[in-house]
Design an enzyme around this catalytic site. Structure first.
Site, PDB file in Angstrom:
ATOM      1  N   SER A 142     -37.924  46.082  20.913  1.00 43.31           N
ATOM      2  CA  SER A 142     -39.173  46.839  20.801  1.00 43.31           C
ATOM      3  C   SER A 142     -39.602  46.969  19.348  1.00 43.31           C
ATOM      4  CB  SER A 142     -39.000  48.230  21.403  1.00 43.31           C
ATOM      5  OG  SER A 142     -38.802  48.168  22.795  1.00 43.31           O
ATOM      6  N   HIS A 181     -42.557  54.452  20.602  1.00 40.78           N
ATOM      7  CA  HIS A 181     -41.339  54.930  21.268  1.00 40.78           C
ATOM      8  C   HIS A 181     -40.077  54.608  20.459  1.00 40.78           C
ATOM      9  CE1 HIS A 181     -41.079  50.780  23.141  1.00 40.78           C
ATOM     10  NE2 HIS A 181     -39.797  51.020  22.962  1.00 40.78           N
ATOM     11  N   ASP A 191     -48.779  53.105  22.054  1.00 41.35           N
ATOM     12  CA  ASP A 191     -47.371  52.848  21.750  1.00 41.35           C
ATOM     13  C   ASP A 191     -47.209  52.055  20.455  1.00 41.35           C
ATOM     14  OD1 ASP A 191     -44.667  52.956  21.861  1.00 41.35           O
ATOM     15  OD2 ASP A 191     -44.425  51.709  23.642  1.00 41.35           O
TER      16      ASP A 191
END
Length: 359
Positions: A211, A97, A128
């Site tokens: 992230s 992402h 992911d």
């Protein structure tokens, strides 16, 4: 997280050790306690407390010095995240992402003030994870060391490193709060919608920009890749403080190694029924199962005779009420595993023995 519990444990150990040594010495030399002995005990205890705190602080600083140079900032055209240098050839692992649909990126490393350019190798939204590669490998690029997820223990001290809110080379600390969590990402919250098994839960602060960064143990090895923070529906979907999740290091290595070698993921290890579906509700508008929309003829469900229009209500021992609960149930299984699927067809309850296929 307040690190004082860890410090208290170390202090108590150090103080008890010093007291025992002082008492044994006093008994053997003098046979009785004296004012001089008591004063010595107090001095020993006073010296031990800051020593224990300093030892822990030194360990924090050593890990940060060793690992932070391997954590980079990744800038896409609109989004910003973090990544971890995977090898000396310029491969960097991050979240899918973070890269989104883009193919080229700007990467800022610890040793380069000017951003470097990088290109996408492959993105695997189902887990992911993604791998990008620097177009030119700079001198001194340092790869991180990834640990064994099976050895991660609840209570283990962890440091989260990345670029939260664009603040590069930031570090937060906490502990491993739980292991083996199955978490479904919210696509509207910026995730890929993936359901990921065996995630590491941590109390270290995970904020936007973290992230794809590093969750690190005090041994200097990567425990996982921070991916998302939990949200609280009762607070309008805002982040729940102290509840973050990281993809375990072993899964990161499995996926990254395949992408680097093959340019794609050839063995996902993720179980599937081989269907597309949608959540259906009952007469009270409550989720009641997953309606099968399409079936792959050679997939697990197709081979077991499940058809479009069937409504799946149970897989193994798990009740299925939504498409998310179906994904979470399958996330704990492996391709080739046999299970039982309960479903209804035109109001008639049926079961089928299914050998799960691969996603």
């Amino acid at each position: 997280m307040d690190a004082s519990p860890a410090r208290r444990t170390l202090r108590t150990t150090a103080v008890l050790g010093c007291c025992c040594l002082a008492l044994v010495s006093g008994c053997s030399a003098f046979g009785t306690d004296t004012a001089e002995d008591t004063s010595a005990d107090r001095a020993a205890r006073a010296a031990a407390v800051p020593m224990a705190a300093t030892d822990l602080e030194n360990q924090y600083q050593k890990v940060i010095k060793d690992v932070l140079p391997s954590v980079v900032q990744i800038q896409a055209s609109r989004d910003l995240g973090s990544g971890v240098v995977y090898d000396g050839n310029g491969h960097i692992v991050t979240n899918a992402h973070v890269v989104g649909d883009e193919k080229t990126f700007k990467v800022t490393t610890a040793n380069n003030e000017e951003p470097l350019t990088a290109s996408l190798v492959h993105s695997y939204p189902e887990q992911d994870l993604a791998v990008i590669k620097l177009d030119k490998v700079p001198d001194g690029l340092k790869a991180a060391s990834f640990g064994d997820s099976e050895k991660v223990q609840v209570g283990q001290i962890t440091l989260a490193m990345g670029s939260p809110l664009g603040l590069s080379s930031s570090v937060t600390e906490g502990i491993v709060s739980a292991t083996g969590r199955t978490v479904s990402e919210n696509p509207s919250g910026g995730g890929t919608g993936a359901t990921i098994a065996n995630m590491v839960q941590t109390s270290a602060a995970i904020n936007p920009g973290n992230s794809g960064g590093a969750l690190v143990g005090l041994n200097g090895q990567i425990v996982g890749i921070p991916t998302l923070a939990a949200s609280d529906p009762d607070l309008g979907g805002s982040a729940a403080p102290g509840i973050g999740f990281a993809i375990p290091a072993s899964m990161v290595k499995t996926v990254a190694d395949q992408i680097i070698k093959h340019g794609t993921v050839v063995d996902s290890g993720r179980a599937a029924l081989g269907i597309t579906g949608r959540t259906v509700v009952d007469e009270n508008y409550q989720p009641a199962g997953v309606a099968v929309v399409t079936v792959q003829p050679d997939g697990a469900a197709g081979r077991a005779g499940i058809q479009p229009g069937d409504i799946i209500t149970k897989v193994g021992g798990d009740d299925i009420t939504t498409i998310t609960s179906l994904a979470e149930s399958l996330a704990a299984d492996r391709p080739g595993q046999r299970t039982t699927v309960a479903y209804s067809r035109n109001g008639v309850q049926k079961t089928a023995d299914v050998t799960l296929s691969e996603q």
